[in-house]
Scaffold this active site. Structure first.
Site, mmCIF file in Angstrom:
data_model
loop_
_atom_site.group_PDB
_atom_site.id
_atom_site.type_symbol
_atom_site.label_atom_id
_atom_site.label_comp_id
_atom_site.label_asym_id
_atom_site.label_seq_id
_atom_site.Cartn_x
_atom_site.Cartn_y
_atom_site.Cartn_z
ATOM 1 N N HIS A 1 69.448 45.935 32.008
ATOM 2 C CA HIS A 1 69.091 44.708 31.284
ATOM 3 C C HIS A 1 69.186 44.902 29.767
ATOM 4 C CE1 HIS A 1 68.080 42.270 34.740
ATOM 5 N NE2 HIS A 1 67.535 43.347 35.278
ATOM 6 N N ASP B 1 79.116 45.912 34.691
ATOM 7 C CA ASP B 1 79.634 46.198 36.035
ATOM 8 C C ASP B 1 81.160 46.173 36.062
ATOM 9 O OD1 ASP B 1 76.944 46.000 36.429
ATOM 10 O OD2 ASP B 1 77.022 44.160 37.624
ATOM 11 N N TYR C 1 67.128 36.905 36.894
ATOM 12 C CA TYR C 1 68.076 37.391 35.883
ATOM 13 C C TYR C 1 68.217 36.372 34.749
ATOM 14 C CZ TYR C 1 72.215 39.833 34.118
ATOM 15 O OH TYR C 1 73.097 40.528 33.332
#
Ligand code: GLA
Length: 332
Positions: free
Chosen positions: A16, A145, A194
């Site tokens: 995060h 990612d 999220y």
């Protein structure tokens, strides 16, 4: 025949932090998604061994988030971003557990983009696939990612500066291992949680400026306790990524493990993205001899935990993952 392959990733530390231009340290792992087939036609048609319904996406798809079945949305997101001139017909298979926080969706996007002939650097591919993921899922994800999957380096974790968008490989010595344990908990709430945390970080930045530049004392000026706690996590996590990378390079594995434990505590207590199942996995791992540290990895709210261990310390719980190179295409 084209064969394109893209790895999943595990994040060693730095969660995060990517969407506020912070530091992360993922590695591409030896689990892949593979797309095989031929470029032809006006659609991208992929059959999967794991799902009954194929993805059949027209080249002019406009609303990727509405495509069915749901897994085809990631394919549609890539098609909408890339707009290839020619379609594709083939199969997709994967050895990445799906929806477990090991970036199965990023690997699918990167493998599809590669199969469709995307051009450019790993960063170019990652940016395109990040946009595809956002379009497909509506989740305002960062770049970690897709960049780990596109830009993996064999034998190394990737210190990514998400503001400068640079990758510095951090070699992982042979006498340590990275172990992953799947909590078995599906990441059901992950997308709404999220988006909430992305908003909290934006609010914090309105009050104290870029979190990447902020000192930890600055959070005292934030009035909302949830926003303050989120900011504290991000600022402290950026610092831990930097210290962890240096500890690995200096072979200070005990120190590195403690930083993973601290990262987990911060994600649990300040960012509030842990769950009882993740806590159990982390506790079980830490109780084993030869485990330096363990933490949840990725967005949280289920998914996997990751541990840093001595070679051979953990065999029955979880599996050892190895750092591999990023996406490749083999044109046959
Ligand atoms: C998800 C997102 C990434 C990152 C992590 C948390 O995996 O896709 O961009 O924000 O969560 O570190």
């Amino acid at each position: 025949m084209i064969v394109a392959r893209a790895p999943g990733r595990v994040n060693l530390i730095g969660d995060h932090t990517d969407y506020t231009g912070g530091l992360v340290l993922p590695m591409a792992i030896d689990r892949w998604t593979e797309v095989r087939g031929e470029r032809r036609g006006r659609q991208v048609v992929l059959r999967s061994a794991d799902v009954d319904e194929p993805a059949a996406v027209p080249l002019d798809v406009v609303e990727p988030w509405l495509v069915e079945p749901p897994w085809a949305r990631y394919v549609a997101g890539v098609v909408a971003e890339l707009r290839p001139a020619v379609g594709f017909e083939g199969t997709v298979s994967t050895t990445i557990p799906i929806g477990s926080g090991l970036s199965s969706s990023a690997a699918l996007e990167v493998a599809v983009a590669t199969a469709l002939g995307v051009e450019g650097s790993p960063l170019d591919v990652a940016r395109l696939c990040q946009s595809a993921e956002r379009r497909a899922s509506g989740v305002p994800c960062g770049i970690m990612d897709q960049l780990a999957s596109a830009g993996g380096v064999e034998g190394a974790a990737l210190l990514i500066d998400c503001r400068a968008l640079t990758i510095t490989p951090i070699a992982l010595p042979d006498d340590i291992e990275i172990v992953v344990v799947d909590s078995g908990e599906h990441r059901a709430l992950a997308s709404s949680v999220y988006a909430d945390r992305v908003r909290a970080c934006a609010q914090a930045e309105e009050q104290i400026g870029p979190l990447r530049d902020a000192k930890i004392e600055a959070v005292d000026a934030i009035t909302d306790p949830h926003v303050r706690a989120c900011a504290r996590h991000v600022i402290s996590e950026n610092e831990r990524v930097d210290r962890f990378s240096r500890a690995i390079a200096a072979r200070a594995f005990h120190d590195a493990g403690l930083m993973m434990d601290d990262s987990h505590a911060s994600l649990r207590d300040d960012y509030k993205v842990s769950t009882p199942a993740l806590e159990r996995c982390v506790d079980d791992l830490r109780a084993l001899p030869g485990v330096f540290g363990a933490r949840l990895t990725g967005a949280g709210f289920g998914g996997c935990v990751v541990a840093l261990t001595e070679r051979g310390a953990v065999r029955d719980t979880g599996w050892v993952v190895r750092p591999v190179a990023g996406a490749t295409v083999i044109e046959e």
